[in-house]
Write an enzyme that holds these catalytic residues in place. Structure first.
Site, PDB file in Angstrom:
ATOM      1  CB  CYS A 177      -0.982   0.009   1.166  1.00 52.66           C
ATOM      2  SG  CYS A 177      -2.352   1.173   0.883  1.00 52.66           S
ATOM      3  CG  ASP A 236      -5.046   1.988   7.821  1.00 53.15           C
ATOM      4  OD1 ASP A 236      -4.285   1.264   7.158  1.00 53.15           O
ATOM      5  OD2 ASP A 236      -5.581   3.019   7.382  1.00 53.15           O
ATOM      6  CG  ASN A 274      -1.208  -1.411   6.902  1.00 46.06           C
ATOM      7  OD1 ASN A 274      -1.523  -0.212   6.945  1.00 46.06           O
ATOM      8  ND2 ASN A 274      -0.319  -1.868   6.051  1.00 46.06           N
ATOM      9  CE  LYS A 279      -0.921   6.791  10.887  1.00 48.92           C
ATOM     10  NZ  LYS A 279       0.123   6.632   9.871  1.00 48.92           N
TER      11      LYS A 279
HETATM   12  P1  RI2 Z   1       0.075   6.585   6.355  1.00 48.88           P
HETATM   13  C1  RI2 Z   1      -3.608   3.509   4.292  1.00 48.88           C
HETATM   14  O1  RI2 Z   1      -4.972   3.279   4.227  1.00 48.88           O
HETATM   15  C2  RI2 Z   1      -2.796   2.232   4.127  1.00 48.88           C
HETATM   16  O2  RI2 Z   1      -3.412   1.108   4.711  1.00 48.88           O
HETATM   17  C3  RI2 Z   1      -1.528   2.630   4.802  1.00 48.88           C
HETATM   18  O3  RI2 Z   1      -0.700   1.549   5.158  1.00 48.88           O
HETATM   19  C4  RI2 Z   1      -2.092   3.359   6.031  1.00 48.88           C
HETATM   20  O4  RI2 Z   1      -3.229   4.067   5.561  1.00 48.88           O
HETATM   21  C5  RI2 Z   1      -1.143   4.292   6.723  1.00 48.88           C
HETATM   22  O5  RI2 Z   1      -0.796   5.334   5.858  1.00 48.88           O
HETATM   23  P2  RI2 Z   1      -5.915   3.843   3.005  1.00 48.88           P
HETATM   24  O6  RI2 Z   1      -6.318   5.251   3.388  1.00 48.88           O
HETATM   25  O7  RI2 Z   1      -0.677   7.260   7.460  1.00 48.88           O
HETATM   26  O8  RI2 Z   1      -5.166   3.765   1.716  1.00 48.88           O
HETATM   27  O9  RI2 Z   1       1.406   6.041   6.815  1.00 48.88           O
HETATM   28  O10 RI2 Z   1      -7.099   2.914   3.040  1.00 48.88           O
HETATM   29  O11 RI2 Z   1       0.175   7.452   5.126  1.00 48.88           O
END
Ligand code: RI2
Length: 308
Positions: free
Chosen positions: A124, A193, A203, A229
């Site tokens: 991701c 997440d 996650n 988080k």
């Molecule tokens: P940062 C994202 O969720 C991904 O699952 C990623 O690993 C997580 O958030 C953390 O992202 P989505 O919004 O806060 O794509 O590190 O569903 O950027």
């Protein structure tokens, strides 16, 4: 309220995405909402703020950064509207700054866990994971990255663009190639997440099978997660809800016509148990998953005995 509704819609549709970005966008929306909020009494003010907060929190259920940011922002101790407004604006600004600093600190701390010559696999698009990776590269470590596609939203495309901008050699693979490519990997680094009190990671869907493949190959799995988080309500026995997203993200509805026995599912996240996680890199330092309670207590002020 229009602007706040607009931010809420962008979070729901993932125009604004990534657990950290969602949190900062929500704090910004709350701050701007209260700036011009008309209310005769503190009761009316509080009611309107609570309603706005819930609008934001209800957009996506899994990333705990979202409710953490919103409730940290709207909490106030004042009895008149102007003082309450000021306190909320200050709270929100503090959160936004803290989130920015957190990413930078995570870069500094996380980059030390990446060695010269490492091949890093990621999944991701996590700004926190990328902060560690790009900082290591900027420090002169000769690294390369394997990124998954991350179906169905293909956040891997964001990774290849970001990493290419840093001149970091990157390989793009489909999610199902994770195990096959693990033999080339030195460490796996993913974002978060949410992290529950037992150190489990929530996650992007596919993280747990990546963790299994890494575990089998004795490859370390590093999780990168800001302190906001971690999920305080998991102390009270709450479960983190896994978001089910619209199935048209997975398959064109036209392809399902005349297939009445077919059901499509689109869970957006999965759970990786603590035993598959080697360490968690936070903005406060590196911890083992078993220290999740400490982070919740020290950084969010919740502790055992707060049973709600
Ligand atoms: P940062 C994202 O969720 C991904 O699952 C990623 O690993 C997580 O958030 C953390 O992202 P989505 O919004 O806060 O794509 O590190 O569903 O950027």
């Amino acid at each position: 309220m229009n602007q706040l509704q607009d931010t809420a819609e962008k979070i729901r549709t993932m125009e604004i995405r990534g657990a950290g970005r969602i949190a900062s966008a929500a704090a910004t929306a709350i701050r701007d909402y209260v700036k011009n909020l008309d209310a005769e009494t503190i009761q009316e003010f509080d009611d309107k703020v609570q309603k706005a907060a819930k609008t934001l929190v209800n957009t996506r259920p899994t990333a705990v950064s979202l409710p953490n940011a919103v409730w940290m922002s709207v909490k106030h101790s004042k009895t008149n509207v102007d003082d309450a407004r000021e306190e909320i604006i200050n709270n929100a600004n503090r959160f936004i700054k803290q989130a920015d600093n957190a990413l930078e600190n995570i870069g500094k701390i996380g980059s030390k866990r990446i060695q010269d010559g490492d091949v890093v696999m990621t999944h991701c698009n996590s700004h926190a994971a990328l902060s560690a990776i790009t900082t290591a590269f900027e420090k002169g470590k000769n690294i390369s990255v394997i990124t998954t596609e991350s179906r169905p939203r293909k956040q891997g495309l964001l990774n290849i663009k970001h990493l290419n901008d840093y001149n970091i050699p990157t390989t793009y693979i489909v999610d199902s190639a994770v195990r096959s490519c693990m033999k080339d990997v030195d460490k796996v680094i993913v974002g978060a997440d949410a992290i529950s009190v037992n150190g489990a990671l929530i996650n992007k869907i596919g993280t747990s099978q990546l963790a299994l493949a890494a575990h089998e190959s004795r490859v370390n799995l590093l999780v990168v997660a800001e302190t906001y988080k971690f999920s305080p309500s998991t102390i009270q026995g709450e479960m983190i809800e896994i978001e089910d997203r619209p199935t048209d993200e997975v398959i064109n509805p036209d392809d399902l016509r005349d297939l009445p026995y077919v059901e499509v599912k689109n869970p957006a996240f999965d759970i990786t148990p603590a035993e598959y996680i080697d360490l968690i890199i936070t903005d406060a330092g590196v911890i083992s998953p078993s220290m999740a309670y400490f982070i919740i207590k020290e950084y969010q002020g919740w502790e055992l005995g707060d049973i709600g």
